[in-house]
Design a protein around this motif. Structure first.
Motif, PDB file in Angstrom:
ATOM      1  N   ILE A 261      -3.846  13.472   5.796  1.00  0.00           N
ATOM      2  CA  ILE A 261      -4.661  13.644   4.593  1.00  0.00           C
ATOM      3  C   ILE A 261      -5.043  12.259   4.083  1.00  0.00           C
ATOM      4  N   GLY A 262      -6.329  11.988   4.063  1.00  0.00           N
ATOM      5  CA  GLY A 262      -6.783  10.698   3.551  1.00  0.00           C
ATOM      6  C   GLY A 262      -6.236   9.542   4.364  1.00  0.00           C
ATOM      7  N   ASN A 263      -5.576   8.615   3.672  1.00  0.00           N
ATOM      8  CA  ASN A 263      -5.000   7.453   4.346  1.00  0.00           C
ATOM      9  C   ASN A 263      -3.501   7.587   4.560  1.00  0.00           C
ATOM     10  N   GLY A 264      -3.021   8.797   4.548  1.00  0.00           N
ATOM     11  CA  GLY A 264      -1.594   9.024   4.758  1.00  0.00           C
ATOM     12  C   GLY A 264      -1.354  10.367   5.409  1.00  0.00           C
ATOM     13  N   VAL A 265      -0.127  10.820   5.334  1.00  0.00           N
ATOM     14  CA  VAL A 265       0.237  12.105   5.910  1.00  0.00           C
ATOM     15  C   VAL A 265       1.123  12.876   4.945  1.00  0.00           C
ATOM     16  N   MET A 266       1.106  14.184   5.104  1.00  0.00           N
ATOM     17  CA  MET A 266       2.037  15.043   4.385  1.00  0.00           C
ATOM     18  C   MET A 266       3.017  15.570   5.433  1.00  0.00           C
ATOM     19  N   VAL A 267       4.300  15.366   5.207  1.00  0.00           N
ATOM     20  CA  VAL A 267       5.318  15.758   6.178  1.00  0.00           C
ATOM     21  C   VAL A 267       6.203  16.824   5.556  1.00  0.00           C
ATOM     22  N   GLU A 268       6.149  18.017   6.113  1.00  0.00           N
ATOM     23  CA  GLU A 268       6.923  19.144   5.590  1.00  0.00           C
ATOM     24  C   GLU A 268       8.022  19.525   6.580  1.00  0.00           C
ATOM     25  N   ALA A 269       9.243  19.649   6.086  1.00  0.00           N
ATOM     26  CA  ALA A 269      10.373  20.048   6.929  1.00  0.00           C
ATOM     27  C   ALA A 269      10.572  21.559   6.851  1.00  0.00           C
ATOM     28  N   PHE A 270      10.981  22.142   7.962  1.00  0.00           N
ATOM     29  CA  PHE A 270      11.289  23.571   7.979  1.00  0.00           C
ATOM     30  C   PHE A 270      12.283  23.870   9.092  1.00  0.00           C
TER      31      PHE A 270
END
Length: 204
Positions: free
Chosen positions: A173-182
């Motif tokens: 997303i944009g200039n970064g990342v979204m990191v979701e744990a599951f």
């Protein structure tokens, strides 16, 4: 003894056949070598991943008496259960399973290192994301492509080792990342776990 003189055209043809035979042998010999090189590379990447994953797990492991208490609680719960019921067949998509406290701690460590690596740089395509993740010692075999989110690449990481259930979803997303744990159940691909899409801005 009389020498037999062959026509020049026949000699040239025989020479070409011999060279073709040698070329085919060399090509056949080169194929197993290339396959062995790829296999060795995959094994090396997996070994590096297992090494740093083990260090993270050790740093997140609970104290000894906490572990004993958890085992005792699990034993009492198992004793109180009447009769075990057979596991239902898994559907095409399954819900995530809860992560243990150790797995949650390990997830935060992985999220931080991935977030820092992508911060400010981004990854416009899935191939760029995959390349960057492999440079972080996540083996290519553990990286799985998911459908893009609003045109942005998405990948899932299978971090399960032994009986662990930790997995991550990385969305650019944009200039970064979204990191979701599951938590991914054993015996199920991480791509088959149903997740609710997070709409929050990335924290990295």
């Amino acid at each position: 003894m009389r020498s037999i003189l062959l026509p020049k055209s026949l000699v040239a043809a025989l020479g070409a056949v011999a060279l073709l035979g040698l070329g085919a042998q060399n090509a056949t010999a080169a194929q197993p070598s290339a396959i062995a090189t790829v296999a060795a590379s995959d094994d090396s990447a997996e070994a590096r991943f297992l090494e740093f994953a083990d260090l993270i797990s050790q740093s997140c492991a609970p104290r000894v008496f906490d572990g004993v208490a958890a085992l005792s609680s699990a034993s009492l719960a198992a004793t109180a259960t009447a009769e075990p019921t057979p596991d239902p067949p898994l559907p095409v998509l399954v819900d995530p399973v809860p992560l243990s406290s150790t797995e949650q701690c390990a997830a935060q460590r992985h999220q931080t290192r991935i977030g820092k690596a992508f911060s400010g740089a981004g990854a416009a395509t899935y191939d760029e994301m995959r390349t960057k993740l492999t440079k972080l010692n996540y083996p290519a075999a553990r990286i799985h492509r998911m459908p893009d989110f609003s045109g942005e690449p998405v990948a899932r990481l299978d971090l399960r080792v032994g009986a662990e259930q930790l997995a991550l979803e990385v969305t650019h997303i944009g200039n970064g990342v979204m990191v979701e744990a599951f938590g991914a159940p054993q015996g199920v691909s991480v791509t088959e776990v149903r997740l609710k899409r997070q709409l929050d801005e990335p924290s990295f």
